[in-house]
Design an enzyme around this catalytic site. Structure first.
Site, PDB file in Angstrom:
ATOM      1  N   GLU A  30      41.947  27.322  44.851  1.00 49.08           N
ATOM      2  CA  GLU A  30      42.092  25.879  45.051  1.00 49.08           C
ATOM      3  C   GLU A  30      40.992  25.321  45.941  1.00 49.08           C
ATOM      4  O   GLU A  30      40.174  26.065  46.486  1.00 49.08           O
ATOM      5  CB  GLU A  30      43.489  25.592  45.623  1.00 49.08           C
ATOM      6  CG  GLU A  30      44.576  25.989  44.638  1.00 49.08           C
ATOM      7  CD  GLU A  30      45.969  25.631  45.077  1.00 49.08           C
ATOM      8  OE1 GLU A  30      46.178  25.339  46.280  1.00 49.08           O
ATOM      9  OE2 GLU A  30      46.873  25.654  44.213  1.00 49.08           O
ATOM     10  N   GLU A  48      43.620  31.446  34.810  1.00 51.09           N
ATOM     11  CA  GLU A  48      43.139  31.715  33.454  1.00 51.09           C
ATOM     12  C   GLU A  48      41.634  31.478  33.341  1.00 51.09           C
ATOM     13  O   GLU A  48      40.897  32.263  32.735  1.00 51.09           O
ATOM     14  CB  GLU A  48      43.853  30.812  32.434  1.00 51.09           C
ATOM     15  CG  GLU A  48      45.348  30.992  32.364  1.00 51.09           C
ATOM     16  CD  GLU A  48      46.118  30.057  33.272  1.00 51.09           C
ATOM     17  OE1 GLU A  48      45.706  29.868  34.434  1.00 51.09           O
ATOM     18  OE2 GLU A  48      47.143  29.517  32.827  1.00 51.09           O
TER      19      GLU A  48
HETATM   20  O1  LIG Z   1      48.986  28.253  34.301  1.00 51.39           O
HETATM   21  C1  LIG Z   1      48.687  27.907  35.456  1.00 51.39           C
HETATM   22  C2  LIG Z   1      49.348  26.872  36.128  1.00 51.39           C
HETATM   23  C3  LIG Z   1      48.926  26.529  37.415  1.00 51.39           C
HETATM   24  N1  LIG Z   1      47.903  27.208  38.002  1.00 51.39           N
HETATM   25  C4  LIG Z   1      47.490  26.866  39.377  1.00 51.39           C
HETATM   26  C5  LIG Z   1      46.728  25.591  39.550  1.00 51.39           C
HETATM   27  C6  LIG Z   1      47.038  25.253  41.001  1.00 51.39           C
HETATM   28  O2  LIG Z   1      46.187  26.024  41.858  1.00 51.39           O
HETATM   29  C7  LIG Z   1      48.448  25.753  41.192  1.00 51.39           C
HETATM   30  C8  LIG Z   1      49.509  24.691  41.084  1.00 51.39           C
HETATM   31  O3  LIG Z   1      49.469  24.040  39.871  1.00 51.39           O
HETATM   32  O4  LIG Z   1      48.645  26.741  40.184  1.00 51.39           O
HETATM   33  C9  LIG Z   1      47.266  28.249  37.354  1.00 51.39           C
HETATM   34  O5  LIG Z   1      46.368  28.874  37.909  1.00 51.39           O
HETATM   35  N2  LIG Z   1      47.659  28.546  36.097  1.00 51.39           N
HETATM   36 ZN   LIG Z   2      44.888  25.665  34.053  1.00 52.06          ZN
END
Ligand SMILES: O=c1ccn([C@H]2C[C@H](O)[C@@H](CO)O2)c(=O)[nH]1
Ligand SMILES: [Zn+2]
Length: 148
Positions: free
Chosen positions: A54, A65
């Protein structure tokens, strides 16, 4: 009969899921506190992991992903058998729109997405199930359409 494309064996799925689940520990998610781990298996049987990373400017952050796919592409991998995505919620999380679009660049419609909850249970959907063809989904950019 030849094996189905994208078919993973039980042993492969075991490794794929355990690596996606342990990749959650690598997540950098101080804002959402929502850990996501991912693992891709290539056609040749290599495993590549990712986790969400993040940023204080929230949209700049990347999902597990996309981190996994970017890592795989940069390492020179081209053909992918499946991805597992692991979260701590039930019944797991399906990839966001940006990730669906991102993954479509490198996968076929039959590519399976295994979504794991915090207890090791999964549901599975193919790329075409989560990302319908352009005629049904005008804002989805498909590599086949741009291939001409
Ligand atoms: O399939 C997903 C859904 C959310 N997130 C992450 C994005 C963000 O950092 C956090 C909350 O949405 O989760 C992913 O990495 N993959
Ligand atoms: Zn995503």
């Amino acid at each position: 009969m030849p094996p189905l494309p994208n078919a993973v064996t039980a042993a492969e799925l075991q490794t794929l899921s355990s690596r996606a689940i342990s990749a959650k520990e690598a997540a950098y998610c101080p804002y959402s506190k929502f850990r996501v781990g991912a693992c891709i298996i290539t056609d040749a049987g290599e495993y590549i992991v990712g986790a969400n990373v993040e940023n204080a400017a929230y949209p700049v952050g990347t999902c597990a992903e996309r981190v996994a796919f970017a890592t795989a592409i940069v390492a020179g991998h081209k053909d992918f058998k499946a991805i597992a995505v692991a979260t701590d919620i039930k019944p797991g999380a399906s990839p966001c729109g940006m990730c669906r679009q991102y993954m479509r660049e490198f996968t076929t419609p039959s590519f399976p997405i295994y979504m794991y909850d915090g207890e090791g249970n999964y549901t599975v959907k193919t790329m075409s199930e989560v990302n319908p063809p352009p005629s049904e989904s005008p804002r989805f950019y498909d590599t086949d359409v741009f291939a001409n």
